[in-house]
Write an enzyme that holds these catalytic residues in place. Structure first.
Site, PDB file in Angstrom:
ATOM      1  CD  GLU A 742      -7.248   3.283  -8.481  1.00  0.00           C
ATOM      2  OE1 GLU A 742      -6.869   2.197  -8.007  1.00  0.00           O
ATOM      3  OE2 GLU A 742      -8.337   3.808  -8.214  1.00  0.00           O
ATOM      4  CB  CYS A 776      -3.875  -0.204  -6.791  1.00  0.00           C
ATOM      5  SG  CYS A 776      -4.835  -0.954  -8.104  1.00  0.00           S
TER       6      CYS A 776
END
Length: 997
Positions: A742, A776
Site C-alpha cells: 500500500e 496516505c
C-alpha cells in the site's frame, strides 16, 4: 475549567426514569389530551394554507421520491452559478420522482406549473439531447428555480431585517399577542471575515428592532433576536476554549449591551452536544457582566435542547446561576435540531452511550420534565416553550396553572393551524421564531426543518396525515423503553465484533486519563537488530510458525481479541506514546489506537470465517474440500505515519491466518511498535512467532526481504520503496513471493458548483491538513469548478489561517510537526519549487500559532524542541498534469475546471495513482458515474477523504498506489494464505454406501 454538567454518555433509561419521577403529580396527561383534542379537530376541519409546511409535507412526504427531490432542489439549486450544472441537477432530481400524480390543490398547481413541466421538458440526464433544445431546458430550469424561491419565501419572514419587521407588524395587527424573535440566517463562520460579517448583521438587526420597540416595555413584550455563537467565531469549539473566551465574549457582550439598552430579548441559540459546556462558559461569562453592568435587564437568555441527556441538569444549572447572580433569564426550550448528526458522531467515535434520546417519546418526556423545572424556577427564568405539538402545548398550559408567566413559540411558516386555535385564549402569548435572510442563506435552515418535521414520528407530519387517529396522535408519551431504539455505539457492528471505544475530548472526565498518562509516559529506547542475526530470526520464525499454524483458528482469534481488549484498557498510555514519539495530536492518537483495536477484532472474526473447510459440489462417492492454510513467515514493514494502526493491522492479518511474523517498524517510531508486540505476546502469541526487528530499512529491512524462506512481504510506504522491494523479491531464486503493498497517491477531490462551500471547506481542511498532511489518504489535489473557485479558495485561506500550529500535546493544536528533519527538507524543497511555478494562495498564520513566517521557515526557525514544523500551504496550478508527485505533508494543489467533469476524472486517472478520491456534488447520478469512471480504491462523496474505518471502508489503492487487497476488508486475509483442495474417494472402502442407502 471544570465541567458544569455530568457526562452526556449515560444510560438512557435511567435519565428518563428520573424525568418521569419529576413529573409525578404535576401532569394529568388525559386532561391535557382532552384540552388539545378540539385544537386538532379544528385544524383538520380547517387545514392551514397551501404554502404552510404542513401542507407541503402532506403533499410531498419527505420519505417519498418527490419529497426527497424537492428537498435536494431546495438545498442546492439556488446556489448553482452555471446553467449547465443547474440543468444537470434539476434533471437528476426530477428524474427520480413523479410530480404528475400530485393531488389537485393550490400547492400541487404551484409545483406542477414548474416542477412537473421541468421533468417533462428537461433533456434526459442533463445531456444535450431531449425534447427541448438547451434554450428550452434553461427556461424550464428558471421556472423550477422560481418555484423553489417561492417555496423558500414561505419560511423566511423577510430578506432583510426591515422587510421582516414590516411583515411582523402586519402579523401583530392580526394577532396582538404575537411577538417575534429574529434569526439572521447563515452557516457557522469558517473564517474571521465570516464572523465579522455576521457580527455586523446582528448589530444592524438589533438596531432596527430597537427602533421599532419600546424600551419601557419588558423584553417579554418586545421583539427580540436569536444569535448563533458559531457564527461569531471561526473556531467555536471546546479545544479553542481560551481563545473563544478571549475573543468571542467581548463581541457578544457588545450585542448584549445593545439589546439591554433597548430592553429586548437576546437568546443564544443551542448548538451541538460537544459545544454545550463551552456555550455555558460563554453564557456564564456574559451573565457575570450583565450582573455587574446591566442587572435590570431581564432579556438575556439561552436555548435549551430537551433531546440531550443532560437537559434537566442544564435547566437546574441555569436556574442556579440566575439565583447566584440575582438575574432573571429568558430560556427557550426546544426539542433539538441535530439529532441525526449526534447519533452518527457517537457511533463514529465509539462512545459508550448516545448523548441524545433514541426514542421520540423519551425526548417528549424530557421536554415536559424540563418545562416543569422552568416553570418552578419562575423567579429566575421566564420560560419560552417552542413546540408545534398540541399535546405538549396543552400539558404546559396545565402545568403553568394559569399563571401566564411564560410564552409559547413556533417557527415562521409552521404550526399556524394549531396556534390559530391556541391563541384564541388571549392570556396565552406566542413568539414567532422568524428567519431573516436571502434565499440562498435559507437553504440549510429549510432542509433541517423539512427533515425534522417530515419524519414519520413528527407531530407536524402526523397532524397532516388524517389516517393517524386522534387517540394515536395524542397518545401519552409518559412511559419508559428500557432499551435504546438503536444499537449502542459499542454494538454498532453486531454481536460478533465489538466496536472500539473512543474518547470525547470535550468531556473532562474522559480526557483526564489521557493527560495524566502523558505526564508519566516515557518513550523507551528500542535496541537495534543485528543484521547478522536476521537469518537466525527467520529460522526461529519458521520453526515457531509450524506450531502456530497448527493452533485452531478459534484459539488464534481469541488471542487477538485478548490483545485488543488489552489495547482498549491501555488506550491512554498508547495515546500518550503516540503523541510523544509520532507527534500525533490527541484526536489523531485516539483514532489510531481505536483502528488498531478494530484490526485485531476484525481479522479475528475474518480468520474464523475464512479458515473453515469449504465443501464443494462433485460426483457421488467423492468428497471435495477447499482449505486455506498458512504460507509461513511474513515480513511486515510498517510506516511512521500510522505506527500503531498499520503495524498492528499487518501483524494481526498474518497471525490470524497462522503465519509467523518478522515485524520491521519505521525507524522513527519503534517504541509504539514494541509496545504493541509486548501486548500481543502477553495475550498469548509465542515470542518466536512474532519478532520485532528494529533498524534502518536499507539494512535490516533489505536483509529480511532477501532472506530465503520468507513466504511473503506486506509493506506500507512510498511507491519508490515498494518498487525496490518488488525487484528484490523478483530477483530471488525459489518460490515466487507475494508482495502486498500500500503506497501513496496524488489524492484528488472534484468539487462541482452544486456543493455547499462551507461543507467543502470543512472537508478540505480535514483532508489536506489534519495530521500535518502526513496520511496516505490525505488530499493533495483540489479540483474546483470555476464558478465557485474564488469563493472556495477564499474560504479555505481564511479557514486555514485559523488553524493552530504547535505542540501536539496541547489540546488546542490542529497541526503538529512533520516527522523529522529529512521529511521537512523534502517538503521545503517542493514548496520552494511551487513558489516559483504556481500561484501562492498561502493563507498566512494565526498570530497564536508557532512564530513562523508565511513561507517555509528556515531550519532554525522551523525547529522547536527537536521538532520541525511546516505551516499549511495552498498553491493554485494551471493544470492537473502539473502535479506529478505526492508531497507528503501539509501542501495542497488547487486547479480550476469547467465543462465535463468526466474529463477531469480522466486527467486524474492519467496521473497513474489510485488511492482516494473525493467527489462533492448534489447530483446523485453524477457522483455514481464519476466514481465508476475513476481508477481509485476509495471514493468518498460529500465528506472528507481520510479516516477509513476497518470493516466499513476497506482501504487500499491500485496503479502506483498499491497492489491490493484492501486492508480492513473481506478479501485481505486470503492473500496471506495458500489454498489446498482435498479430494477423497469415499467408495474406495467397498462401495458408495450413501448412494445405496
Amino acid at each position: 475549567m471544570s465541567q458544569h454538567l455530568p457526562s452526556p454518555y449515560r444510560p438512557e433509561a435511567g435519565i428518563v426514569s428520573a424525568a418521569l419521577a419529576a413529573l409525578e403529580g404535576a401532569l394529568d396527561w388525559p386532561a391535557a389530551a382532552a384540552a388539545a383534542r378540539p385544537w386538532v379537530d379544528a385544524v383538520r376541519r380547517h387545514p392551514p394554507p397551501f404554502w404552510a409546511m404542513e401542507s407541503l409535507l402532506k403533499e410531498y412526504p419527505i420519505a417519498s421520491a418527490e419529497g426527497l427531490a424537492l428537498m435536494r432542489l431546495a438545498e442546492a439549486l439556488l446556489r448553482v452559478p452555471d446553467a449547465e450544472t443547474a440543468i444537470a441537477l434539476t434533471a437528476d432530481q426530477l428524474g427520480r420522482a413523479d410530480f404528475d400524480g400530485a393531488p389537485d390543490s393550490p400547492l400541487a398547481r404551484l409545483s406542477q406549473a414548474a416542477i412537473a413541466m421541468s421533468k417533462k421538458m428537461l433533456p434526459d440526464g442533463g445531456q444535450e439531447q431531449g425534447l427541448l433544445s438547451r434554450l428550452g431546458a434553461r427556461t424550464v430550469v428558471a421556472a423550477t428555480l422560481r418555484a423553489v424561491q417561492l417555496l423558500g419565501r414561505q419560511f423566511v419572514l423577510g430578506q432583510s431585517i426591515g422587510e421582516a419587521l414590516g411583515e411582523a407588524a402586519d402579523a401583530r395587527r392580526r394577532q396582538p399577542n404575537l411577538r417575534h424573535s429574529y434569526d439572521m440566517l447563515g452557516e457557522g463562520a469558517r473564517t474571521e471575515a465570516d464572523a465579522l460579517h455576521y457580527l455586523e448583521s446582528y448589530r444592524d438587526a438589533i438596531a432596527a428592532i430597537a427602533a421599532g420597540g419600546d424600551a419601557q416595555r419588558s423584553p417579554a413584550d418586545n421583539d427580540g433576536i436569536s444569535i448563533k455563537l458559531s457564527a461569531l467565531h471561526p473556531r467555536y469549539e471546546d479545544a479553542q476554549r481560551a481563545r473563544v473566551l478571549a475573543e468571542l465574549v467581548p463581541r457578544v457582550w457588545a450585542l448584549c449591551q445593545q439589546a439591554a439598552r433597548a430592553n429586548i430579548n437576546l437568546t443564544i441559540d443551542a448548538e451541538e452536544v460537544d459545544r454545550l459546556e463551552l456555550s455555558l462558559d460563554v453564557f456564564e461569562a456574559l451573565a457575570l457582566q450583565v450582573a455587574r453592568e446591566q442587572p435590570q435587564w431581564q432579556g438575556f437568555g439561552l436555548a435549551l435542547q430537551s433531546y440531550q441527556s443532560r437537559a434537566q441538569e442544564l435547566v437546574a444549572h441555569v436556574a442556579q446561576l440566575g439565583r447566584r447572580l440575582g438575574l432573571r433569564f429568558m430560556c427557550r426550550l426546544v426539542k433539538g435540531a441535530y439529532w441525526d448528526a449526534e447519533i452518527k458522531r457517537a457511533q463514529e467515535m465509539g462512545l459508550p452511550q448516545y448523548p441524545v434520546f433514541t426514542h421520540k417519546h423519551h425526548t417528549d418526556i424530557s421536554y415536559l420534565a424540563c418545562a416543569r423545572a422552568l416553570l418552578d424556577a419562575g423567579d429566575v427564568i421566564f420560560a419560552q416553550f417552542a413546540t408545534h405539538n398540541a399535546g405538549t402545548i396543552a400539558a404546559i398550559v396545565q402545568m403553568a396553572g394559569g399563571t401566564g408567566g411564560f410564552e409559547l413559540q413556533r417557527l415562521h411558516g409552521m404550526g399556524e393551524g394549531i396556534y390559530r386555535e391556541v391563541l384564541k385564549d388571549p392570556s396565552i402569548r406566542c413568539r414567532v421564531y422568524a428567519p431573516v435572510g436571502q434565499h440562498r442563506e435559507l437553504l440549510a435552515y429549510l432542509v433541517r426543518r423539512l427533515l425534522e418535521n417530515g419524519a414519520n414520528s413528527s407531530f407536524v407530519h402526523q397532524l397532516a396525515d388524517e389516517s393517524v387517529g386522534m387517540q394515536q396522535l395524542l397518545v401519552s408519551p409518559l412511559w419508559l423503553e428500557r432499551e435504546a431504539a438503536l444499537p449502542l455505539p459499542p454494538q454498532l457492528y453486531g454481536a460478533s465484533r465489538r466496536n472500539s471505544e473512543g474518547v470525547d475530548l470535550t468531556v473532562e472526565s474522559m480526557r483526564a486519563p489521557l493527560l495524566a498518562a502523558y505526564e508519566t509516559t516515557r518513550v523507551p529506547t528500542v535496541p537495534l537488530a543485528d543484521v547478522a542475526s536476521v537469518g537466525d530470526a527467520v529460522a526461529r520464525a519458521l520453526a515457531a510458525g509450524r506450531h502456530w499454524s497448527r493452533a485452531p483458528v478459534e484459539r488464534r482469534a481469541a488471542i487477538l481479541r485478548k490483545a485488543a481488549d488489552a489495547m482498549q484498557t491501555q488506550l491512554p498510555q498508547l495515546c500518550a506514546l503516540l503523541v510523544k514519539e509520532a507527534f500525533k495530536t490527541w484526536g489523531d492518537a485516539v483514532s489510531e489506537v481505536r483502528e488498531a483495536i478494530d484490526f485485531l477484532r476484525y481479522y479475528a472474526d475474518e480468520a474464523q470465517r475464512l479458515m473453515q473447510p469449504l465443501a464443494l459440489a462433485g460426483p457421488t462417492g467423492e468428497s471435495n474440500e477447499l482449505r486455506l492454510t498458512a504460507r509461513g513467515a511474513w515480513v511486515c514493514i510498517s510506516p511512521w505515519n500510522f505506527p500503531l494502526a498499520i503495524f498492528t493491522g499487518q501483524v494481526a492479518a498474518a497471525l490470524a491466518t497462522g503465519n509467523s511474523v518478522l515485524a520491521k517498524p519505521a525507524d522513527q517510531t519503534p517504541a509504539i511498535a514494541a509496545e504493541a508486540v509486548r501486548l500481543l505476546h502477553a495475550a498469548g502469541v509465542p515470542a518466536d512467532a512474532l519478532q520485532l526487528l528494529h533498524g534502518p530499512g536499507e539494512t535490516v529491512g533489505a536483509a529480511l526481504v532477501a532472506q530465503p524462506g520468507i513466504a511473503g512481504v506486506v509493506f506500507t510506504g512510498s511507491t519508490q520503496v515498494a518498487r525496490i522491494i518488488h525487484r528484490a523479491l523478483a530477483a530471488k531464486d525459489g518460490p515466487i513471493v507475494p508482495l502486498i503493498a500500500e503506497t501513496g497517491g496524488i489524492n484528488a477531490m472534484l468539487v462541482d458548483s452544486t456543493a455547499l462551500p462551507e461543507q467543502v471547506a470543512d472537508a478540505v481542511v480535514q483532508s489536506a491538513f489534519r495530521s500535518a498532511g502526513q496520511r496516505c489518504s490525505a488530499l493533495r489535489l483540489l479540483c474546483l469548478h470555476e464558478g465557485i473557485a474564488d469563493t472556495v479558495t477564499g474560504m479555505l485561506a481564511g479557514a486555514v489561517r485559523e488553524l493552530v500550529i504547535g505542540d501536539p500535546a496541547l489540546l488546542a493544536t490542529d497541526v503538529g510537526p512533520v516527522i523529522d528533519r529529512e521529511a521537512w527538507e523534502g517538503i521545503a524543497r517542493q514548496v520552494e519549487r511551487l513558489q516559483r511555478t504556481a500561484t501562492d494562495r498561502h493563507p498566512g498564520l494565526e498570530p497564536g500559532s508557532m512564530p513562523l513566517h508565511a513561507g517555509v521557515p528556515m531550519p532554525d526557525q522551523a525547529r522547536h524542541d527537536g521538532r520541525f514544523f511546516i505551516p499549511p500551504q495552498i498553491f493554485e496550478v494551471a493544470s492537473i498534469a502539473e502535479v506529478q508527485q505526492e508531497i507528503f505533508g501539509p501542501v495542497l494543489h488547487v486547479v480550476r475546471w469547467s465543462g465535463d467533469p468526466a474529463a477531469v476524472i480522466d486527467q486524474i486517472n492519467a496521473l497513474g495513482y489510485g488511492l482516494t478520491l473525493g467527489i462533492q456534488t448534489r447530483i446523485d447520478s453524477r457522483a455514481q458515474a464519476l466514481a465508476a469512471r475513476a481508477h481509485v480504491g476509495n471514493v468518498y462523496v460529500n465528506r472528507n477523504i481520510i479516516g477509513a474505518v476497518v470493516g466499513v471502508q476497506p482501504f487500499g489503492g491500485e496503479g502506483l498506489s498499491g497492489t491490493g487487497p484492501k486492508a480492513g476488508g473481506p478479501y485481505y486475509l486470503q492473500r496471506f494464505c495458500a489454498e489446498q483442495t482435498l479430494t477423497i474417494n469415499t467408495t474406495a472402502a467397498g462401495g458408495n454406501v450413501a448412494l445405496l442407502a
